[in-house]
Design a protein around this motif. Structure first.
Motif, PDB file in Angstrom:
ATOM      1  N   THR A 112      50.301 -20.275  36.448  1.00 56.26           N
ATOM      2  CA  THR A 112      49.889 -19.537  37.645  1.00 56.26           C
ATOM      3  C   THR A 112      48.442 -19.786  38.054  1.00 56.26           C
ATOM      4  O   THR A 112      48.076 -19.534  39.206  1.00 56.26           O
ATOM      5  CB  THR A 112      50.080 -18.020  37.433  1.00 56.26           C
ATOM      6  OG1 THR A 112      49.277 -17.601  36.312  1.00 56.26           O
ATOM      7  CG2 THR A 112      51.536 -17.696  37.170  1.00 56.26           C
ATOM      8  N   ILE A 149      47.391 -34.123  42.049  1.00 53.22           N
ATOM      9  CA  ILE A 149      48.500 -33.191  42.290  1.00 53.22           C
ATOM     10  C   ILE A 149      49.752 -33.655  41.553  1.00 53.22           C
ATOM     11  O   ILE A 149      50.538 -32.829  41.068  1.00 53.22           O
ATOM     12  CB  ILE A 149      48.762 -33.046  43.805  1.00 53.22           C
ATOM     13  CG1 ILE A 149      47.557 -32.368  44.474  1.00 53.22           C
ATOM     14  CG2 ILE A 149      50.026 -32.234  44.068  1.00 53.22           C
ATOM     15  CD1 ILE A 149      47.638 -32.307  45.984  1.00 53.22           C
ATOM     16  N   PHE A 205      49.607 -32.369  38.153  1.00 50.16           N
ATOM     17  CA  PHE A 205      49.967 -30.953  38.154  1.00 50.16           C
ATOM     18  C   PHE A 205      51.484 -30.782  38.197  1.00 50.16           C
ATOM     19  O   PHE A 205      52.060 -30.001  37.421  1.00 50.16           O
ATOM     20  CB  PHE A 205      49.317 -30.256  39.352  1.00 50.16           C
ATOM     21  CG  PHE A 205      49.777 -28.840  39.557  1.00 50.16           C
ATOM     22  CD1 PHE A 205      49.302 -27.815  38.765  1.00 50.16           C
ATOM     23  CD2 PHE A 205      50.701 -28.533  40.551  1.00 50.16           C
ATOM     24  CE1 PHE A 205      49.724 -26.502  38.948  1.00 50.16           C
ATOM     25  CE2 PHE A 205      51.130 -27.232  40.742  1.00 50.16           C
ATOM     26  CZ  PHE A 205      50.642 -26.213  39.943  1.00 50.16           C
ATOM     27  N   ARG A 234      46.085 -24.647  35.462  1.00 53.44           N
ATOM     28  CA  ARG A 234      46.357 -26.034  35.831  1.00 53.44           C
ATOM     29  C   ARG A 234      46.179 -26.269  37.333  1.00 53.44           C
ATOM     30  O   ARG A 234      45.797 -27.359  37.749  1.00 53.44           O
ATOM     31  CB  ARG A 234      47.771 -26.432  35.396  1.00 53.44           C
ATOM     32  CG  ARG A 234      48.057 -26.234  33.928  1.00 53.44           C
ATOM     33  CD  ARG A 234      47.041 -26.947  33.033  1.00 53.44           C
ATOM     34  NE  ARG A 234      47.169 -26.525  31.665  1.00 53.44           N
ATOM     35  CZ  ARG A 234      47.952 -27.113  30.763  1.00 53.44           C
ATOM     36  NH1 ARG A 234      48.677 -28.155  31.107  1.00 53.44           N
ATOM     37  NH2 ARG A 234      48.001 -26.658  29.535  1.00 53.44           N
ATOM     38  N   ALA A 235      46.461 -25.248  38.145  1.00 50.37           N
ATOM     39  CA  ALA A 235      46.310 -25.400  39.594  1.00 50.37           C
ATOM     40  C   ALA A 235      44.853 -25.642  39.969  1.00 50.37           C
ATOM     41  O   ALA A 235      44.533 -26.544  40.761  1.00 50.37           O
ATOM     42  CB  ALA A 235      46.864 -24.178  40.319  1.00 50.37           C
ATOM     43  N   ILE A 262      44.439 -29.503  41.394  1.00 53.26           N
ATOM     44  CA  ILE A 262      44.680 -29.539  42.840  1.00 53.26           C
ATOM     45  C   ILE A 262      43.321 -29.514  43.531  1.00 53.26           C
ATOM     46  O   ILE A 262      42.759 -28.434  43.783  1.00 53.26           O
ATOM     47  CB  ILE A 262      45.555 -28.360  43.300  1.00 53.26           C
ATOM     48  CG1 ILE A 262      46.883 -28.361  42.528  1.00 53.26           C
ATOM     49  CG2 ILE A 262      45.818 -28.430  44.797  1.00 53.26           C
ATOM     50  CD1 ILE A 262      47.838 -27.245  42.922  1.00 53.26           C
TER      51      ILE A 262
END
Length: 322
Positions: free
Chosen positions: A84, A27, A30, A87-88, A92
């Motif tokens: 949006t 995270i 991120f 990458r999440a 994550i």
């Protein structure tokens, strides 16, 4: 991935999320990436707003800025998907078991999330070609440059918009799927047409752009150093800006080529590096253009004490900038 035309493209393809990644560290990756992606995304919005709307009467009469607006739009779209979605899901880990089941079967959203950024990557290769040819023409033929490019802008813009279809056509008809990557998952595809490799198509576009970039840069630098007064100062600053962007593009092309053809290299590392190389180009490009172009900088940041002496681009009167 490759397959034959009999592959059942509608069957579910389950994904096993990789365990053992440190949630905090992933995270943190991120968050760090958002720390530069979001500011870069905002810069592209400001540039597009200025060129296409706020000061369109000035910048849309300069062919370089028209081409750069297309390049900026491609970067804006790529960054929008990265911020949006891409990458999440990659960095994550708690999202993996929650979101991945939605993509076990074909999904229109997932197809758009894969096809559109790859289309924009190809488009940036084409804009890179025309930005370099534009600057070289300006330096070699400053008298006829403006009229020639204004006359040819419509077919050039159409070519820039349509040519990336040569890269992405197989993605449109192929199965887009997900695979484990870092603490989450990434997006890939199963080829409908086995010989039509996305990596090969990107490499052709990138290598063509790199060759043209090197040739145009060498010729432009030679003329600029031997005939320093051949072009106006404002056009010269755009040439310097384009040279710096070209360096970033070449570095990105090198990373992309290694990712495509180095079979023995660590796949996770190269997958992350090709994203970071595009990040570098997407973020550094607007910073360079804003720093080098005083008229664009003054339009985006209208703070008087930040303004140097205004430099007028060729073919543009001072009254248009006031």
């Amino acid at each position: 991935m490759s397959t034959n035309s009999t592959y059942p493209y509608d069957i579910p393809l389950p994904l096993n999320c990789i365990q053992g990644f440190d949630n905090f560290l992933e995270i943190l990756k991120f968050v760090c990436q958002m720390g530069y992606l979001i500011p870069g995304w905002v810069l592209h919005i400001l540039i597009l707003k200025t060129i296409l709307w706020k000061e369109s009467r000035v910048f849309l009469h300069n062919s370089f800025f028209v081409i750069y607006a297309l390049d900026s739009f491609a970067s804006f779209i790529m960054l929008s998907f990265d911020i949006t979605f891409t990458r999440a899901i990659m960095y994550i880990p708690p999202l993996c078991p929650i979101l991945s089941p939605y993509f076990y079967t074909p999904s229109l959203f997932l197809k758009l999330a894969y096809v559109v950024p790859n289309y924009m990557k190809a488009m940036k290769s084409v804009t890179q070609i025309f930005m370099n040819i534009n600057r070289m023409h300006c330096i070699l033929y400053p008298i006829t440059y403006k009229a020639t490019w204004n006359r040819k802008m419509i077919p050039i813009v159409l070519f820039i918009l349509l040519s990336p279809c040569l890269v992405t056509w197989n993605l449109v008809i192929s199965r887009i799927t997900v695979f484990p990557m870092f603490g989450g998952f990434g997006v890939s595809y199963i080829k409908r047409v086995a010989w039509a490799s996305l990596s090969t198509f990107h490499f052709i576009f990138l290598s063509t752009a790199v060759i043209i970039t090197i040739v145009c840069t060498i010729l432009s630098v030679f003329v600029l150093t031997t005939l320093p007064m051949r072009v106006k100062n404002a056009e010269k600053t755009l040439c310097i800006a384009n040279f710096l962007i070209s360096v970033g593009f070449i570095l990105t092309a090198i990373c992309q080529s290694i990712y495509a053809f180095c079979a023995k290299c660590p796949s996770d590392f190269l997958f992350g590096m090709q994203y970071l190389s595009h990040d570098f180009l997407n973020i550094i490009s607007p910073m360079i253009v804003i720093c080098m172009s005083s008229q664009l900088r003054n339009s985006i940041f209208p703070v008087k004490f930040l303004r140097p002496v205004s430099v007028v681009p060729s073919g543009t009167s001072q009254n248009n900038l006031s």
